[in-house]
Every structure is written in structure tokens, then in C-alpha cells.
Design a protein around this motif. Structure first.
Motif, PDB file in Angstrom:
ATOM      1  N   ARG A 159     -23.669 -13.632 -73.528  1.00  0.00           N
ATOM      2  CA  ARG A 159     -23.754 -12.168 -73.600  1.00  0.00           C
ATOM      3  C   ARG A 159     -25.078 -11.682 -73.022  1.00  0.00           C
ATOM      4  O   ARG A 159     -25.133 -10.670 -72.317  1.00  0.00           O
ATOM      5  N   GLU A 160     -26.152 -12.418 -73.309  1.00  0.00           N
ATOM      6  CA  GLU A 160     -27.490 -12.028 -72.847  1.00  0.00           C
ATOM      7  C   GLU A 160     -27.575 -11.968 -71.328  1.00  0.00           C
ATOM      8  O   GLU A 160     -28.183 -11.037 -70.765  1.00  0.00           O
ATOM      9  N   ILE A 161     -26.969 -12.930 -70.636  1.00  0.00           N
ATOM     10  CA  ILE A 161     -27.089 -12.987 -69.178  1.00  0.00           C
ATOM     11  C   ILE A 161     -25.939 -12.285 -68.461  1.00  0.00           C
ATOM     12  O   ILE A 161     -25.897 -12.231 -67.237  1.00  0.00           O
ATOM     13  N   GLY A 162     -24.979 -11.749 -69.227  1.00  0.00           N
ATOM     14  CA  GLY A 162     -23.865 -11.034 -68.622  1.00  0.00           C
ATOM     15  C   GLY A 162     -22.825 -11.935 -67.983  1.00  0.00           C
ATOM     16  O   GLY A 162     -22.105 -11.511 -67.074  1.00  0.00           O
ATOM     17  N   ALA A 163     -22.716 -13.179 -68.480  1.00  0.00           N
ATOM     18  CA  ALA A 163     -21.751 -14.118 -67.910  1.00  0.00           C
ATOM     19  C   ALA A 163     -20.316 -13.683 -68.144  1.00  0.00           C
ATOM     20  O   ALA A 163     -19.405 -14.102 -67.422  1.00  0.00           O
ATOM     21  N   ASP A 164     -20.097 -12.837 -69.127  1.00  0.00           N
ATOM     22  CA  ASP A 164     -18.736 -12.395 -69.468  1.00  0.00           C
ATOM     23  C   ASP A 164     -18.487 -10.935 -69.082  1.00  0.00           C
ATOM     24  O   ASP A 164     -17.577 -10.298 -69.600  1.00  0.00           O
ATOM     25  N   ALA A 165     -19.294 -10.430 -68.155  1.00  0.00           N
ATOM     26  CA  ALA A 165     -19.237  -8.996 -67.854  1.00  0.00           C
ATOM     27  C   ALA A 165     -18.470  -8.658 -66.572  1.00  0.00           C
ATOM     28  O   ALA A 165     -18.350  -7.487 -66.224  1.00  0.00           O
ATOM     29  N   VAL A 166     -17.945  -9.672 -65.863  1.00  0.00           N
ATOM     30  CA  VAL A 166     -17.243  -9.421 -64.607  1.00  0.00           C
ATOM     31  C   VAL A 166     -15.748  -9.647 -64.805  1.00  0.00           C
ATOM     32  O   VAL A 166     -15.276 -10.775 -64.847  1.00  0.00           O
ATOM     33  N   GLN A 167     -15.012  -8.564 -64.962  1.00  0.00           N
ATOM     34  CA  GLN A 167     -13.556  -8.595 -65.143  1.00  0.00           C
ATOM     35  C   GLN A 167     -13.103  -9.625 -66.180  1.00  0.00           C
ATOM     36  O   GLN A 167     -12.240 -10.468 -65.894  1.00  0.00           O
ATOM     37  N   PRO A 168     -13.671  -9.578 -67.376  1.00  0.00           N
ATOM     38  CA  PRO A 168     -13.268 -10.565 -68.383  1.00  0.00           C
ATOM     39  C   PRO A 168     -11.857 -10.287 -68.901  1.00  0.00           C
ATOM     40  O   PRO A 168     -11.426  -9.140 -69.010  1.00  0.00           O
ATOM     41  N   MET A 169     -11.149 -11.352 -69.205  1.00  0.00           N
ATOM     42  CA  MET A 169      -9.841 -11.226 -69.831  1.00  0.00           C
ATOM     43  C   MET A 169     -10.039 -10.847 -71.305  1.00  0.00           C
ATOM     44  O   MET A 169     -10.970 -11.339 -71.958  1.00  0.00           O
ATOM     45  N   SER A 170      -9.192  -9.999 -71.821  1.00  0.00           N
ATOM     46  CA  SER A 170      -9.313  -9.622 -73.227  1.00  0.00           C
ATOM     47  C   SER A 170      -8.908 -10.786 -74.119  1.00  0.00           C
ATOM     48  O   SER A 170      -8.156 -11.685 -73.710  1.00  0.00           O
ATOM     49  N   TYR A 171      -9.383 -10.762 -75.344  1.00  0.00           N
ATOM     50  CA  TYR A 171      -9.030 -11.808 -76.312  1.00  0.00           C
ATOM     51  C   TYR A 171      -7.512 -11.855 -76.512  1.00  0.00           C
ATOM     52  O   TYR A 171      -6.908 -12.933 -76.527  1.00  0.00           O
ATOM     53  N   ALA A 172      -6.895 -10.684 -76.626  1.00  0.00           N
ATOM     54  CA  ALA A 172      -5.450 -10.632 -76.869  1.00  0.00           C
ATOM     55  C   ALA A 172      -4.671 -11.250 -75.710  1.00  0.00           C
ATOM     56  O   ALA A 172      -3.697 -11.999 -75.926  1.00  0.00           O
ATOM     57  N   ARG A 173      -5.113 -10.961 -74.472  1.00  0.00           N
ATOM     58  CA  ARG A 173      -4.392 -11.517 -73.321  1.00  0.00           C
ATOM     59  C   ARG A 173      -4.594 -13.025 -73.236  1.00  0.00           C
ATOM     60  O   ARG A 173      -3.671 -13.777 -72.912  1.00  0.00           O
ATOM     61  N   MET A 174      -5.822 -13.478 -73.512  1.00  0.00           N
ATOM     62  CA  MET A 174      -6.084 -14.919 -73.474  1.00  0.00           C
ATOM     63  C   MET A 174      -5.246 -15.642 -74.522  1.00  0.00           C
ATOM     64  O   MET A 174      -4.672 -16.708 -74.269  1.00  0.00           O
ATOM     65  N   ARG A 175      -5.161 -15.051 -75.704  1.00  0.00           N
ATOM     66  CA  ARG A 175      -4.340 -15.656 -76.759  1.00  0.00           C
ATOM     67  C   ARG A 175      -2.874 -15.687 -76.346  1.00  0.00           C
ATOM     68  O   ARG A 175      -2.158 -16.660 -76.622  1.00  0.00           O
ATOM     69  N   ALA A 176      -2.418 -14.656 -75.665  1.00  0.00           N
ATOM     70  CA  ALA A 176      -1.022 -14.616 -75.226  1.00  0.00           C
ATOM     71  C   ALA A 176      -0.741 -15.741 -74.230  1.00  0.00           C
ATOM     72  O   ALA A 176       0.310 -16.394 -74.286  1.00  0.00           O
TER      73      ALA A 176
END
Length: 314
Positions: free
Chosen positions: A38-55
Motif C-alpha cells: 500500500r505504501e509504494i502503490g503496488a496495488d494502485a494500477v487497475q487492481p481487481m476487486s476482492y469480490a471479483r478475485m474471489r469469484a
């Protein structure tokens, strides 16, 4: 593309999918709870939502498709830029070393680099992944780094010992997750008796993972390797020689990893790769008693004609 590949797995002999959780840009597939990410923004570029990943993962499990989380370790320009103290330095002036594409690399002697990968692995397993596959478990592969690069914590060790030590460290961190820890290595490490300049020497890493996946792409072998004029045009012979060397070198090593090679399903120079070339690689594996494999195509466009229908026998 993920749903397309799930459909391929549902209809063919494919029973697992490798999914990039962290790629070689340092970017994460989904929103992360790991503080450093989160600090370095590694998850800030078009991340998949938790719900979609779980699906995605729930659909895979419903069809008995095994989900594997690929996590790139040392090639992470994002983290190397944000945490410059963890990057490979230049001997000449202490500045950050850059590869031919002008990207920095993480210094694999830093345990923090491996701890970050372990934290991401734990998150992926909590999410529902069944296996952790580490890639770029090595030093940079440009020859000039031998005389240009400087590493902070070599402490008198050779490169291959560093990789062994760090794999042992991350294996200890991942062990409580109770999932297999697997590593991608250069295909030629099965034959080359040096560390190839990258710290990957077969005897020093093969007992530090549950599965070793040599990326045995025939197009990546130099002319003359194994006495073959063009290894790319001889997929059966290239894989046969690679696997024979790998099995021979693993003999007598307690706890040696299972062998699961990556096979080439892309064209890089003549001949054009199709079903015959892909099946030839698979047959070489089967003839050597190696039943498992992973196919690689950089655009995820696979040769369906090389795959048997689900439930079909050899």
C-alpha cells in the motif's frame, strides 16, 4: 482473459492456472492489505476487486482447477525505486544500477525483499490460492553487472549461496501457510554447472523448494547446445536432454524438489510452434517419467490443438 483460460481448463487436460499476483513491474493483481504494498502503490494500477478475485478463485475450485499465485521477487522496479536502499548499486559511485531498459533491480542479498514476497504469499493463500510460485529468484542476468554491480549483504558469499540462503529464509516464512513453495529457474540451470552469473546453481537450490520449474524453452538454447544445430527446431531432443540432466543432478540430494518443467507455446525464430512442437516437449517429459508441465505463452494464447480433452487418456 482469465475467464477464457478457465474455460480452456474446464474443457481440456489442463488442471491448474498460474496467475500473476505480483508481476515483473512490481504491480499487484488486486488491492492488498500488506502495508508495504500500500505504501509504494503496488496495488494502485487497475487492481481487481476482492469480490471479483474471489469469484475467479471460487469458479476455479468449482471446476477442480488448481490456482497458483506467481510472485516475482528480484525484478521489481517499483519497489527498487521507492526503497532505493534495497536496490542494486553501482560500484563506481553508489548510485542505483540500471538494466538495459533503464530499470533498477532489487538487491537479492536484502532479506526485506524476500520478506515482502512472503507477506504477499500469505495474503494470496488467505485469498484462496493453493500454491506459491516464486519467479526471478536470482541476480540480474546482464553480464556487465558482474563488474558494475554492488550488493549490500554478500558477507563473503558467492551468488549461488545467497540464493540458497534466501530461499531457505522465505521457505521458513511460507511453511506455516501449508501450501507448496515452488520456484521458476532458467532451463539451462539443469545442465550448466556454474551459477550462470545469476546465482542459480542446481545443487544449491533444488532442495530449497517443493517444486522446481525449469523454464526449458527450446528457443532459449544457443545453437550447438546438446550437439543440436538448432535446439529450437528439436523440441523433443532439447527437453529430453534437459530433463535427463536435471534428474541426474537431483539424485542423492535429500529433499530434492519435484521437477515440473515449463514448455514453450510461442514462436521465437523458425520453426513456427504449433501442436506438434508442443506435444513433442510433453512427450519428452513423459518418456523421462515427468508427468507435470506448465505451458507458457506471453500473450496467454495457447495452442488448444496440443491439449487433450478433459478425461482423455494418453
Amino acid at each position: 482473459k482469465q475467464w477464457e483460460l478457465i474455460d480452456v481448463a474446464k474443457r481440456t487436460e489442463v488442471n491448474a492456472l498460474v496467475i500473476d499476483v505480483k508481476d515483473d513491474r512490481g504491480l499487484l493483481l488486486y488491492r492488498s492489505t500488506v502495508p508495504l504494498a500500500r505504501e509504494i502503490g503496488a496495488d494502485a494500477v487497475q487492481p481487481m476487486s476482492y469480490a471479483r478475485m474471489r469469484a475467479v478463485l471460487d469458479t476455479m475450485r468449482a471446476h477442480n482447477i488448481y490456482p497458483i499465485a506467481r510472485i516475482v521477487v528480484a525484478k521489481d522496479p517499483l519497489l527498487a525505486q521507492r526503497k532505493r536502499e534495497w536496490a542494486v548499486k553501482r560500484k563506481s559511485d553508489g548510485s542505483v544500477w540500471l538494466d538495459k531498459k533503464k530499470n533498477p533491480w532489487l538487491d537479492p542479498t536484502h532479506p526485506e525483499v524476500w520478506k515482502y514476497a512472503a507477506d504477499l504469499a500469505a495474503e494470496a493463500v488467505r485469498m484462496g490460492f493453493s500454491e506459491v510460485q516464486l519467479d526471478y529468484v536470482r541476480f540480474p542476468d546482464e553480464d556487465r553487472i558482474i563488474y558494475e554491480g554492488e550488493y549490500a549483504k554478500m558477507n563473503g558469499r558467492v551468488r549461488a549461496q545467497v540464493i540458497r540462503d534466501q530461499l531457505a529464509y522465505i521457505r521458513g516464512l511460507v511453511r506455516p501457510l501449508r501450501v507448496p513453495l515452488t520456484i521458476d529457474v532458467f532451463g539451462l540451470t539443469a545442465t550448466d554447472t556454474t551459477d550462470m552469473g545469476i546465482g542459480q546453481r542446481w545443487e544449491l537450490f533444488v532442495d530449497q523448494a517443493d517444486v522446481v520449474l525449469p523454464m526449458a524453452y527450446p528457443s532459449h538454447y544457443a545453437p550447438g547446445t546438446y550437439g543440436l544445430r538448432n535446439p529450437n527446431a528439436s523440441p523433443y531432443a532439447t527437453i529430453d536432454k534437459t530433463l535427463k540432466d536435471a534428474k541426474r543432478r537431483s539424485q542423492g540430494i535429500a529433499g530434492a524438489a519435484k521437477l515440473v518443467p515449463y514448455y514453450q507455446d510461442f514462436t521465437m525464430g523458425p520453426p513456427r510452434y504449433g501442436a506438434a512442437q508442443v506435444r513433442a516437449q510433453m512427450k519428452a517429459g513423459y518418456d523421462n517419467g515427468v508427468r507435470g508441465w506448465v505451458l507458457w505463452n506471453p500473450g496467454s494464447r495457447y495452442t488448444l490443438g496440443a491439449l487433450r480433452a478433459e478425461g482423455a487418456s494418453d
